[in-house]
Design an enzyme around this catalytic site. Structure first.
Site, PDB file in Angstrom:
ATOM      1  N   SER A 118       0.891  -1.014   0.096  1.00  0.00           N
ATOM      2  CA  SER A 118       0.018  -0.011  -0.034  1.00  0.00           C
ATOM      3  C   SER A 118       1.015   1.304   0.076  1.00  0.00           C
ATOM      4  CB  SER A 118      -0.872   0.140   1.219  1.00  0.00           C
ATOM      5  OG  SER A 118      -1.529   1.023   1.633  1.00  0.00           O
ATOM      6  N   LYS A 164       2.152  -4.088   6.407  1.00  0.00           N
ATOM      7  CA  LYS A 164       2.476  -3.986   5.042  1.00  0.00           C
ATOM      8  C   LYS A 164       4.070  -4.033   4.919  1.00  0.00           C
ATOM      9  CE  LYS A 164      -1.591  -4.416   3.096  1.00  0.00           C
ATOM     10  NZ  LYS A 164      -1.617  -5.744   2.615  1.00  0.00           N
ATOM     11  N   TYR A 183      -1.500  -1.369  10.874  1.00  0.00           N
ATOM     12  CA  TYR A 183      -1.779  -1.950   9.459  1.00  0.00           C
ATOM     13  C   TYR A 183      -0.616  -1.612   8.455  1.00  0.00           C
ATOM     14  CZ  TYR A 183      -3.695  -1.346   4.796  1.00  0.00           C
ATOM     15  OH  TYR A 183      -3.510  -1.381   3.426  1.00  0.00           O
TER      16      TYR A 183
HETATM   17  C1  UD1 Z   1      -6.874   5.118   3.794  1.00  0.00           C
HETATM   18  C2  UD1 Z   1      -5.990   4.756   5.030  1.00  0.00           C
HETATM   19  C3  UD1 Z   1      -4.562   3.906   4.208  1.00  0.00           C
HETATM   20  C4  UD1 Z   1      -4.946   2.809   3.447  1.00  0.00           C
HETATM   21  C5  UD1 Z   1      -6.186   3.286   2.502  1.00  0.00           C
HETATM   22  C6  UD1 Z   1      -6.747   1.998   1.685  1.00  0.00           C
HETATM   23  C7  UD1 Z   1      -6.407   5.926   6.685  1.00  0.00           C
HETATM   24  C8  UD1 Z   1      -5.785   7.261   7.469  1.00  0.00           C
HETATM   25  N1  UD1 Z   1      -5.755   5.726   5.549  1.00  0.00           N
HETATM   26  O1  UD1 Z   1      -6.166   5.854   3.049  1.00  0.00           O
HETATM   27  O2  UD1 Z   1      -3.539   3.322   5.213  1.00  0.00           O
HETATM   28  O3  UD1 Z   1      -3.956   2.240   2.624  1.00  0.00           O
HETATM   29  O4  UD1 Z   1      -7.349   3.789   3.002  1.00  0.00           O
HETATM   30  O5  UD1 Z   1      -7.641   2.418   0.731  1.00  0.00           O
HETATM   31  O6  UD1 Z   1      -7.407   5.567   7.140  1.00  0.00           O
HETATM   32  N2  UD1 Z   1     -12.348  11.384   3.576  1.00  0.00           N
HETATM   33  C9  UD1 Z   1     -13.622  12.257   4.080  1.00  0.00           C
HETATM   34  N3  UD1 Z   1     -14.483  11.770   4.628  1.00  0.00           N
HETATM   35  C10 UD1 Z   1     -14.686  10.354   4.965  1.00  0.00           C
HETATM   36  C11 UD1 Z   1     -13.529   9.428   4.414  1.00  0.00           C
HETATM   37  C12 UD1 Z   1     -12.446   9.973   3.834  1.00  0.00           C
HETATM   38  O7  UD1 Z   1     -13.406  13.367   3.918  1.00  0.00           O
HETATM   39  O8  UD1 Z   1     -15.657   9.863   5.526  1.00  0.00           O
HETATM   40  C13 UD1 Z   1     -11.183  11.914   3.142  1.00  0.00           C
HETATM   41  C14 UD1 Z   1      -9.840  11.602   3.877  1.00  0.00           C
HETATM   42  O9  UD1 Z   1      -9.641  12.651   4.728  1.00  0.00           O
HETATM   43  C15 UD1 Z   1      -9.032  11.791   2.578  1.00  0.00           C
HETATM   44  C16 UD1 Z   1      -9.696  11.048   1.436  1.00  0.00           C
HETATM   45  O10 UD1 Z   1     -11.227  11.382   1.726  1.00  0.00           O
HETATM   46  O11 UD1 Z   1      -8.686  12.935   2.118  1.00  0.00           O
HETATM   47  C17 UD1 Z   1      -9.650   9.631   1.233  1.00  0.00           C
HETATM   48  O12 UD1 Z   1      -9.912   8.948   2.546  1.00  0.00           O
HETATM   49  P1  UD1 Z   1      -9.870   7.199   2.426  1.00  0.00           P
HETATM   50  O13 UD1 Z   1     -10.584   6.765   1.429  1.00  0.00           O
HETATM   51  O14 UD1 Z   1      -9.821   6.944   4.039  1.00  0.00           O
HETATM   52  O15 UD1 Z   1      -8.587   6.733   1.944  1.00  0.00           O
HETATM   53  P2  UD1 Z   1      -6.771   7.293   2.656  1.00  0.00           P
HETATM   54  O16 UD1 Z   1      -6.889   8.260   3.853  1.00  0.00           O
HETATM   55  O17 UD1 Z   1      -6.091   7.984   1.277  1.00  0.00           O
END
Ligand code: UD1
Length: 337
Positions: free
Chosen positions: A124, A152, A148
């Protein structure tokens, strides 16, 4: 000669099984169904016309897994199986280290014993920790921010040590950015347990009226609209990267690492808009505080995968949202059969 696909009924695993079957590869799935359902096999059969060979087994049960190696002529492994929820890993670190590391060690011991020394491993972009800049290249410093991610990175290092000890091994490490979307048939897709943590599953549930409102975690990042920017990649493109990586592992010994992303970042608000357009539905959202541990921007430099594996992403953000919306429409409560 068969490919063993661990975690082959999961989100990325199932899409990879479709591509492998389409390429006429012989394969065997092992999955403990801890985060997937057996009916995925029916769906795979519907899509490909061929029911994949399946063992319900846990990688922690080495004797059970040894049967698979005895009963099949395993040539290589694509290793997806593992726990993957960041928040849960912070709450239950021992469970994460035990499951992800012990499962992988059992697998590698069996691979070594049965002479199946080729593996494609699902890593990842989380192994880049808080990257110093974007786009992120494979030679960036590695670090992690949660158990997690640590599993990895530790598995990457275990595989590197195995390659040092035995030059017969071939290891391709794929560092995924943010996999989203679903198979265009609408028959397989992401089916998270409970309330989703990741952005797109959450957005699709809000649009479908199953959840009330998306919290946008922070609008004060140093990005064009202030919201977090990520490199979203269509799960079918990602699945195809595994076939290219397997081909590479068949032709090269030793270990190598590849980013699997599109190279383009989209903000949370751009995603909301793209999903609204694709689904024709409104996504209610509110601005909320930053999520602890989040970074502002994360996107890949995917050049190495293109140069060395001949792989590049072909689907755009609209394809990703249209396919996800179709999966959501056809399976409003995920896999229920
Ligand atoms: C997350 C994990 C990462 C993992 C990946 C797998 C965390 C901190 N990181 O990455 O380790 O490998 O998923 O797919 O959990 N967001 C919102 N509202 C929400 C959900 C997300 O605003 O309800 C935003 C987040 O702040 C971010 C973006 O959407 O900017 C993507 O979030 P997310 O899908 O959770 O992925 P990552 O944080 O990149």
């Amino acid at each position: 000669m068969a490919i063993l696909v661990t975690g082959g009924t999961g989100f990325i695993g199932s899409h990879t099984v479709v591509e492998l079957t389409g390429a006429n590869e012989d394969l065997v799935i092992v999955d403990n169904l801890s985060n997937s359902k057996e009916c995925v096999l029916d769906r795979l059969e519907q899509i490909t016309g061929k029911r994949p060979k399946f063992y319900k087994a846990d990688l922690l049960d080495k004797d059970e897994c040894e049967k698979i190696f005895k009963e099949n002529d395993i040539e290589s492994v694509i290793h997806f199986a593992g726990f993957k929820a960041v928040g849960e890993s912070v709450a239950k670190p021992m469970m994460y280290y035990h499951n992800n590391l012990m499962g992988t060690l059992n697998l590698c011991e069996l691979m070594s014993k049965y002479g199946a020394k080729k593996i494609v491993f699902s890593s990842s972009a989380t192994v880049y920790g808080l990257p110093k800049s974007v786009p992120i290249s494979e030679d960036f410093p590695l670090s992690t921010t949660n158990p997690y991610g640590e599993t990895k990175l530790m598995i990457e290092r275990i595989l590197a040590d195995i390659c040092v000890s035995d030059p017969e091994w071939s290891v391709a490490i794929l560092r995924y950015f943010n996999p989203i979307g679903a198979h265009p048939s609408g028959l397989i897709g992401e089916d998270p347990r409970g309330i989703p943590n990741n952005l797109l599953p959450y957005v699709s549930k809000v649009a479908a009226g199953k959840l009330e409102c998306l919290s946008v975690f922070g609008n004060d990042y140093d990005t064009p609209d202030g919201t977090g920017v990520r490199d979203y990649i269509h799960v079918v493109d990602l699945a195809k990267a595994h076939l290219c990586a397997l081909k590479y592992a068949r032709e090269h010994k030793g270990i190598d690492y590849f980013n699997v992303g599109t190279g383009t970042g989209y903000s949370v608000l751009e995603i909301v808009k793209a999903y609204e357009e694709a689904s024709g539905k409104k996504v209610n959202y509110k601005i909320a505080p930053r999520r602890p541990g989040d970074i502002g921007e994360c996107y890949a430099n995917p050049e190495k995968a293109y140069k060395m594996l001949g792989w590049k992403a072909e689907k755009n953000i609209k394809d990703m949202c249209v396919d996800l919306a179709r999966w959501q429409e056809m399976n409003p409560d995920g896999y229920t059969d």
